[in-house]
Design an enzyme around this catalytic site. Structure first.
Site, PDB file in Angstrom:
ATOM      1  N   VAL A  91       0.894  -0.787   0.312  1.00 16.81           N
ATOM      2  CA  VAL A  91      -0.213   0.229   0.115  1.00 16.81           C
ATOM      3  C   VAL A  91       0.621   1.223  -0.073  1.00 16.81           C
ATOM      4  O   VAL A  91       1.744   1.134   0.630  1.00 16.81           O
ATOM      5  CB  VAL A  91      -0.607   0.368   0.898  1.00 16.81           C
ATOM      6  CG1 VAL A  91      -1.605   1.194   0.935  1.00 16.81           C
ATOM      7  CG2 VAL A  91      -1.153  -1.253   1.648  1.00 16.81           C
ATOM      8  N   CYS A  92       0.701   2.459  -0.789  1.00 13.65           N
ATOM      9  CA  CYS A  92       1.130   3.385  -0.723  1.00 13.65           C
ATOM     10  C   CYS A  92       0.146   4.545  -1.032  1.00 13.65           C
ATOM     11  O   CYS A  92      -1.540   4.713  -0.799  1.00 13.65           O
ATOM     12  CB  CYS A  92       2.015   3.608  -2.080  1.00 13.65           C
ATOM     13  SG  CYS A  92       1.182   4.088  -3.013  1.00 13.65           S
ATOM     14  N   ASP A  93       0.577   5.664  -1.296  1.00  8.40           N
ATOM     15  CA  ASP A  93      -0.595   6.736  -1.397  1.00  8.40           C
ATOM     16  C   ASP A  93      -1.391   7.126  -1.965  1.00  8.40           C
ATOM     17  O   ASP A  93      -2.849   6.577  -2.311  1.00  8.40           O
ATOM     18  CB  ASP A  93       0.265   8.124  -1.579  1.00  8.40           C
ATOM     19  CG  ASP A  93       0.692   8.595  -0.374  1.00  8.40           C
ATOM     20  OD1 ASP A  93       0.332   8.148   1.059  1.00  8.40           O
ATOM     21  OD2 ASP A  93       1.666   9.439   0.114  1.00  8.40           O
ATOM     22  N   MET A 120      -4.070   4.502  -1.244  1.00 11.89           N
ATOM     23  CA  MET A 120      -5.052   4.003   0.551  1.00 11.89           C
ATOM     24  C   MET A 120      -5.762   6.070   0.296  1.00 11.89           C
ATOM     25  O   MET A 120      -6.702   5.825   0.752  1.00 11.89           O
ATOM     26  CB  MET A 120      -4.409   5.179   2.181  1.00 11.89           C
ATOM     27  CG  MET A 120      -3.731   4.447   2.872  1.00 11.89           C
ATOM     28  SD  MET A 120      -4.126   3.218   3.633  1.00 11.89           S
ATOM     29  CE  MET A 120      -5.219   4.343   4.495  1.00 11.89           C
TER      30      MET A 120
END
Length: 132
Positions: A91-93, A120
């Site tokens: 998961v990243c931005d 996210m």
């Protein structure tokens, strides 16, 4: 055999079209939708690695996510070695940086690595739960 040689051009066109239709699926094989990720998480079948920076992670992350910042991912690989045999969701931005992190994990021997599509930002946009 004569049929194949007589229609080699048409057969080539058909094979090209099939390849063109399958290519997007093959290429995006490492990405995972929020729906599929939620199902995997709810069944306890996936580990979550959050590669965002400390500030973003503390602002809200997925439940039970392991925080491994992208900048230190390669040096922290021994910390997450035990996850190699299970599905891992990165998961990243926004879902872009997690694709390259997933590739790093794949090259390090992780067999089932997925990048959360939309990251996210997409997770929160869909109203899915985060924890602090």
């Amino acid at each position: 055999m004569n049929f194949i040689w007589d229609n080699i051009f048409l057969i080539g066109v058909v094979l090209y079209c099939i390849g063109a239709l399958l290519w997007p699926r093959i290429r995006r094989g490492s990405r995972i939708t929020h729906t599929v990720a939620t199902q995997m998480i709810n069944k306890g079948k996936a580990a979550i690695i959050d590669i965002r920076d400390q500030k973003a992670y503390r602002a809200g992350h997925l439940l039970n996510a392991i925080h491994v910042p992208y900048d230190s991912l390669e040096e922290r690989l021994p910390r997450i070695e035990k996850l190699k045999s299970q599905p891992v969701i990165v998961v990243c931005d926004d879902g872009k940086q997690s694709r390259s992190a997933a590739e790093v994990l794949r090259k390090s021997g992780f067999s089932q690595v997925f990048s959360l599509d939309g990251g996210m930002a997409g997770w929160k946009t869909n109203g899915l739960p985060v924890t602090l």
